[in-house]
Design an enzyme around this catalytic site. Structure first.
Site, PDB file in Angstrom:
ATOM      1  CD  GLU A  78     -27.833 -12.162  56.296  1.00 28.69           C
ATOM      2  OE1 GLU A  78     -27.806 -10.910  56.277  1.00 28.69           O
ATOM      3  OE2 GLU A  78     -27.965 -12.810  57.342  1.00 28.69           O
ATOM      4  CG  ASP A  98     -26.158  -8.132  56.267  1.00 31.47           C
ATOM      5  OD1 ASP A  98     -25.492  -8.495  57.246  1.00 31.47           O
ATOM      6  OD2 ASP A  98     -27.400  -8.252  56.210  1.00 31.47           O
ATOM      7  CB  ILE A 100     -31.775  -5.985  57.613  1.00 32.03           C
ATOM      8  CG1 ILE A 100     -32.896  -5.411  56.731  1.00 32.03           C
ATOM      9  CG2 ILE A 100     -31.859  -5.386  59.028  1.00 32.03           C
ATOM     10  CD1 ILE A 100     -34.297  -5.644  57.292  1.00 32.03           C
ATOM     11  CG  ASP A 101     -25.047  -6.428  59.988  1.00 35.83           C
ATOM     12  OD1 ASP A 101     -25.134  -7.671  59.986  1.00 35.83           O
ATOM     13  OD2 ASP A 101     -24.235  -5.815  60.691  1.00 35.83           O
ATOM     14  CB  THR A 103     -32.215  -9.579  60.903  1.00 39.76           C
ATOM     15  OG1 THR A 103     -31.743  -9.199  59.607  1.00 39.76           O
ATOM     16  CG2 THR A 103     -33.620 -10.113  60.772  1.00 39.76           C
ATOM     17  CG  ASP A 228     -22.301 -10.032  59.013  1.00 45.43           C
ATOM     18  OD1 ASP A 228     -22.253 -11.230  59.331  1.00 45.43           O
ATOM     19  OD2 ASP A 228     -23.372  -9.401  58.896  1.00 45.43           O
TER      20      ASP A 228
HETATM   21  O1  LIG Z   1     -28.085 -11.656  60.417  1.00 46.12           O
HETATM   22  P1  LIG Z   1     -27.644 -10.223  60.406  1.00 46.12           P
HETATM   23  O2  LIG Z   1     -27.474  -9.724  58.985  1.00 46.12           O
HETATM   24  O3  LIG Z   1     -28.469  -9.386  61.260  1.00 46.12           O
HETATM   25  O4  LIG Z   1     -26.144 -10.212  60.939  1.00 46.12           O
HETATM   26  C1  LIG Z   1     -25.777 -10.380  62.289  1.00 46.12           C
HETATM   27  C2  LIG Z   1     -25.733 -11.865  62.573  1.00 46.12           C
HETATM   28  O5  LIG Z   1     -27.028 -12.398  62.479  1.00 46.12           O
HETATM   29  C3  LIG Z   1     -25.214 -12.107  63.951  1.00 46.12           C
HETATM   30  O6  LIG Z   1     -25.140 -13.494  64.130  1.00 46.12           O
HETATM   31  C4  LIG Z   1     -23.863 -11.519  64.104  1.00 46.12           C
HETATM   32  O7  LIG Z   1     -23.418 -11.742  65.354  1.00 46.12           O
HETATM   33  C5  LIG Z   1     -23.860 -10.065  63.843  1.00 46.12           C
HETATM   34  O8  LIG Z   1     -24.617  -9.395  64.795  1.00 46.12           O
HETATM   35  C6  LIG Z   1     -24.393  -9.786  62.462  1.00 46.12           C
HETATM   36  O9  LIG Z   1     -24.425  -8.420  62.287  1.00 46.12           O
HETATM   37 MG   LIG Z   2     -25.321  -9.431  59.020  1.00 46.85          MG
HETATM   38 MG   LIG Z   3     -28.556  -9.517  57.444  1.00 44.68          MG
END
Ligand SMILES: O=P(O)(O)O[C@H]1[C@H](O)[C@@H](O)[C@H](O)[C@H](O)[C@@H]1O
Ligand SMILES: [Mg+2]
Ligand SMILES: [Mg+2]
Length: 294
Positions: A78, A98, A100-101, A103, A228
């Site tokens: 990412e 990813d 950190i999913d 963030t 994701d």
């Molecule tokens: O940017 P990260 O890696 O935190 O991923 C999230 C996305 O930012 C959100 O838009 C999206 O809606 C999801 O929540 C996604 O998990």
């Molecule tokens: Mg994500």
């Molecule tokens: Mg992320």
């Protein structure tokens, strides 16, 4: 059949899975320890699309660890893509990461954060690892070998009736008023069915782990990314669930949209209610930003 010196495809995939688990647990500890610390926060595609030094540090750790072990492999990360790397899937073994999913949760110290690492070989998603860092729940899946959470086998929901469904979704980081309105319209249409409920936790990867675990019946989103979905696509599939396009066709990993459910009947009922929200594809090379959400 592989010669005595070569490892079989199965042995290689097992080795890849083991390496992914190991680096995911290491990354998860870094994230857990940094959750409540001071952070340097930057924005990407919008004021709500956040990134921290921990996202970048963790992605570099994962990529350097796996590329040292598997030098011929490729990477889609990412934060590397955010820094300008291309998001193109080839036949080569490709790790889709990813770091950190969730963030935005991480920035606020909200303990709903995950690391997600998927592996594609010849454009087929072969394995996925998602680690819910604070809960210390490790979700794994390998094609043809089942899906597990901390070693417990996962089974998706068998619910086929949308009026009895608990659904997860995410609004993403888009703040364009027209797109936000369309996202809420979709929620309204599902609530009018009426679905039992809709929840938003802030991590699409963990939403999809809930679908695999069967404690929610479905997830949908417009605007998420391939990183994701990649690991979760294997985990949901191996738990007996399904992930398809929001128009009802097969999942298109780069399309920025998905419907996931325990049953195809549930997925199709959701597809029927959704109105599309157009986002630029992850692998898009044209300049379509004027007409599509970023
Ligand atoms: O940017 P990260 O890696 O935190 O991923 C999230 C996305 O930012 C959100 O838009 C999206 O809606 C999801 O929540 C996604 O998990
Ligand atoms: Mg994500
Ligand atoms: Mg992320």
């Amino acid at each position: 059949m592989a010669g005595s010196g070569e490892r079989s495809r199965d042995e290689l995939l097992e080795e890849y899975l083991k390496a992914a688990v190991q680096v995911t647990l290491e990354a998860g500890q870094i994230i857990r320890e940094a959750l409540t610390s001071e952070k340097r926060v930057q924005t990407k595609s919008s004021a709500a699309d956040l990134v921290t030094e921990t996202d970048q540090l963790v992605e570099n750790l994962i990529i350097s660890t796996l590329s040292n072990k598997f030098p011929s492999h490729r990477f889609i990360g990412e934060e590397s893509v955010a820094a300008g790397e291309k998001c193109i899937l080839t036949d080569d073994p490709t790790w889709i990461i990813d770091p950190i999913d969730g963030t935005c949760n991480f920035v606020h110290g909200t303990p709903v954060v995950a690391v997600s690492i998927g592996l594609s070989v010849k454009k087929e998603l072969e394995l996925g690892v998602i680690y819910s860092c604070v809960e210390e729940k490790l979700y794994t899946g390998r094609k043809g070998h089942g899906a597990f959470c901390n070693g417990q086998k996962l089974q998706a929901s068998t619910q086929t009736d949308l009026s009895k469904a608990l659904i997860l979704t995410e609004l993403g980081s888009i703040r364009d008023p027209v797109a936000v309105k369309m996202l809420f319209n979709n929620m309204e249409r599902l609530l009018k069915v009426p679905a039992h409920g809709i929840r938003i936790v802030g991590s699409a990867a963990l939403d999809l782990c809930h679908v695999a675990a069967g404690d929610v019946d479905a997830f949908y989103q417009f605007g998420l990314h391939c990183w994701d979905m990649a690991a979760a696509a294997v985990i949901v599939g191996e738990a007996g669930g399904i992930m398809i396009d929001t128009a009802g066709g097969p999942l298109d990993l780069m399309s920025r949209r998905v419907v996931a459910a325990g049953t195809l009947e549930m997925a199709y009922q959701i597809v029927k209610e959704l109105q599309p929200v157009a986002y630029e594809r992850d692998d898009s090379t044209e300049d379509t930003s004027h007409s599509l959400c970023k």
